[in-house]
Design an enzyme around this catalytic site. Sequence first.
Site, PDB file in Angstrom:
ATOM      1  N   PHE A   1      -1.560  -0.543  -4.514  1.00 26.12           N
ATOM      2  CA  PHE A   1      -2.077   0.241  -4.443  1.00 26.12           C
ATOM      3  C   PHE A   1      -1.528   1.984  -4.314  1.00 26.12           C
ATOM      4  CE2 PHE A   1      -4.631  -3.344  -2.463  1.00 26.12           C
ATOM      5  CZ  PHE A   1      -5.253  -3.359  -3.130  1.00 26.12           C
TER       6      PHE A   1
ATOM      7  N   PHE B   1       0.536  -1.987   0.055  1.00 26.09           N
ATOM      8  CA  PHE B   1       0.025   0.322  -0.014  1.00 26.09           C
ATOM      9  C   PHE B   1       0.918   1.173  -0.344  1.00 26.09           C
ATOM     10  CE2 PHE B   1      -2.484  -3.282   2.049  1.00 26.09           C
ATOM     11  CZ  PHE B   1      -3.578  -2.995   1.888  1.00 26.09           C
ATOM     12  N   ASP B   2       0.479   2.072  -0.993  1.00 29.23           N
ATOM     13  CA  ASP B   2       0.839   3.776  -0.469  1.00 29.23           C
ATOM     14  C   ASP B   2       0.037   3.877   0.727  1.00 29.23           C
ATOM     15  OD1 ASP B   2       1.965   6.212  -0.675  1.00 29.23           O
ATOM     16  OD2 ASP B   2       0.788   6.594  -2.573  1.00 29.23           O
ATOM     17  N   GLY B   3       0.672   5.207   0.874  1.00 28.73           N
ATOM     18  CA  GLY B   3       0.186   5.894   2.364  1.00 28.73           C
ATOM     19  C   GLY B   3      -0.829   7.058   1.841  1.00 28.73           C
TER      20      GLY B   3
END
Length: 357
Positions: free
Chosen positions: A325, A208-210
């Site tokens: 993502f 995941f991106d943040g």
Amino acid sequence: MSGSGPEGEQPNEAAGDRLQEAEQDWAAAKAFYDNLVSKRPRPPKPQHAITVAVSSRALFDMVEERRIYEEQGVEKYVEYQQDNENVTLKPGAAFHFVKALEHVNARLLELYPDDEERFDIVLMTNNHAQVGVRLINSINHYGLTIERFCMTGGKSPIGYLTAYLTNLYLSADSEKVQEAIEAGIASATMFTANKDVAYSDTQLRVAFDGDAVLFSDESEQIVKEQGLDRFFEHEQMNENKPLAQGPLKGFLEDLGKLQKKFYAKNERLNCPIRTFLVTARSAASSGARVLKTLRSWGLEIDEALFLAGAPKGPILVKIRPHIFFDDQMFHIEGAQKLGTIAAHVPYGVAQKYHKAA
């Protein structure tokens, strides 16, 4: 006018009655199917499951079929699909992710044979029912356990996502994904990797991106509008204030719940789920707020990588996630080039700048 009859029934009472009726329907259906012998695991109840809805073009490679549809129209498209219904479709961008979800389910059923808290994969497509035979044949060819289909005959399937209690929706159609995001459903547009990569068969790996993915885009707005120095200052001043949640926070939470089921059986070191945070943030100047936010939510992330603006592609090559993502297309494209299957989350301020570009 209020009263004791149906006309005076209160909304909460009506909702409670519908829920009770739904439970009774499920109990009746379960009682019937429990008497049938089958080696295939039955789908869990939607209210207990983590429902992942996948479009047919995300699950399978349907580039040629799409070309026929766009150039020759729906009748020729349906005719082609029927003529080729015994020709197995090739895997698409979401295929390996779905296979990994099913491996997690198999492990859960070994440890918790009577538990229904596991993944339920739904094929959510605007295909016509006449195309269903080819989809079913391809799913059976690969041994996938996808029992629930929603084929809407050319209409948008978005309205059905809520009815299916969808936790995550993956599609190759960016417009439908945008519509789902706006409806509050965690969604992403799938992009196939430009290189063939070997994926783990024993562990679901999700990156995941943040900002604007797990978290809101509040901090990203400051970067875009006021620059990095103001962003660093803002994050340090607000280090102890949790970030608001982003569209994929709920899915990370779902993964965490399943991880804890393995930990409870002393399977932490052999857990078939591993999560990664891959963010362009710098650790020293803006990383503490991220980690404290996850802690405030009661969520764990297995690995956190703060890249300080460096490209994400090379790191993702080492991780080899089944899905990554991100909200920014240049990160998606960089991941694609090096062989990572990426999923674009069209949320937050970055979309405005992407459209302007």
